[in-house]
Scaffold this active site. Sequence first.
Site, PDB file in Angstrom:
ATOM      1  CB  SER A  31     -34.435  73.747  59.441  1.00 57.37           C
ATOM      2  OG  SER A  31     -33.172  74.069  58.899  1.00 57.37           O
ATOM      3  CE1 TYR A  36     -36.146  71.933  54.851  1.00 61.72           C
ATOM      4  CE2 TYR A  36     -34.455  73.572  55.306  1.00 61.72           C
ATOM      5  CZ  TYR A  36     -35.106  72.388  55.615  1.00 61.72           C
ATOM      6  OH  TYR A  36     -34.698  71.664  56.709  1.00 61.72           O
TER       7      TYR A  36
END
Length: 273
Positions: A142, A155
């Site tokens: 990401s 995350y």
Amino acid sequence: MTHSGKTALVTGASSGIGAEFAAQLAARGDNLVLVARSLDRLESLAAELRNRHGVRVEVIGQDLTAADAAARITNELAARELSIDVLINNAGFGSAGRFEELAADREQDQLMVNVVALAGLTRRLIPRMLERGGGEIVNVASIAAFQPAPYFATYAAGKAFVLNFSLALWSEYSDRGIKVLALCPGPTQTQFFDVVGTRKAAIGPSMASATHVVRSALRALERNKGYVVPGIGNFASAHLLPRRPRTFVARIAKFVTRGVADAARESSVHAAA
């Protein structure tokens, strides 16, 4: 159709980026092994891809939060006499909010899926790729991998692992026939933010399509680029912002992300009502 002769395994294939990887790989003639918890959705996608592209599509229902998930998948591959040429470690989910308010079990599951299953499956499939003289691996990270992200602590840290893990393997195997790519998308039009609990977690001016993200990934993989950040704005955000000193970056990031914590809390209150 002339098939490529390759077999690709895609985790988290039931929706979003994973389903798009499956579609684009099938379109180029790859046979598929689709992995996710949602067997009904997998079977539906598998039938569609078989009919449309004439490729072989197998499905494996597996919860990747399980500690032995990677072993179970590779044992099932062996039982079906399947060899994997292309591994797409796409499965993953995120959380947003104040860390002490997030469910501890959910944070544990997030790391099991985003980090442990990804690394475990990669470790178990690389030896056979080496035996056959080559292979391709895409690990979905990401844009959050490039810096600490308050209120996305678990995350972002997990995706930082994915990025650095992938780049290390890219270097390690670059002269041994295996391509490894870290895909680092920005906000993408998928169900990811529904799982997070708030669309406000999609920080940025716009969301890319899964089609664009996957096309960018496959082009980068073909060129053996090591990592790719689809989108000019995302690329600039990942590379042009200062990374030192780290504590300063973390403080600045908090100003960008702090609204997410309130949005996530509000969302959870409404969901409970």
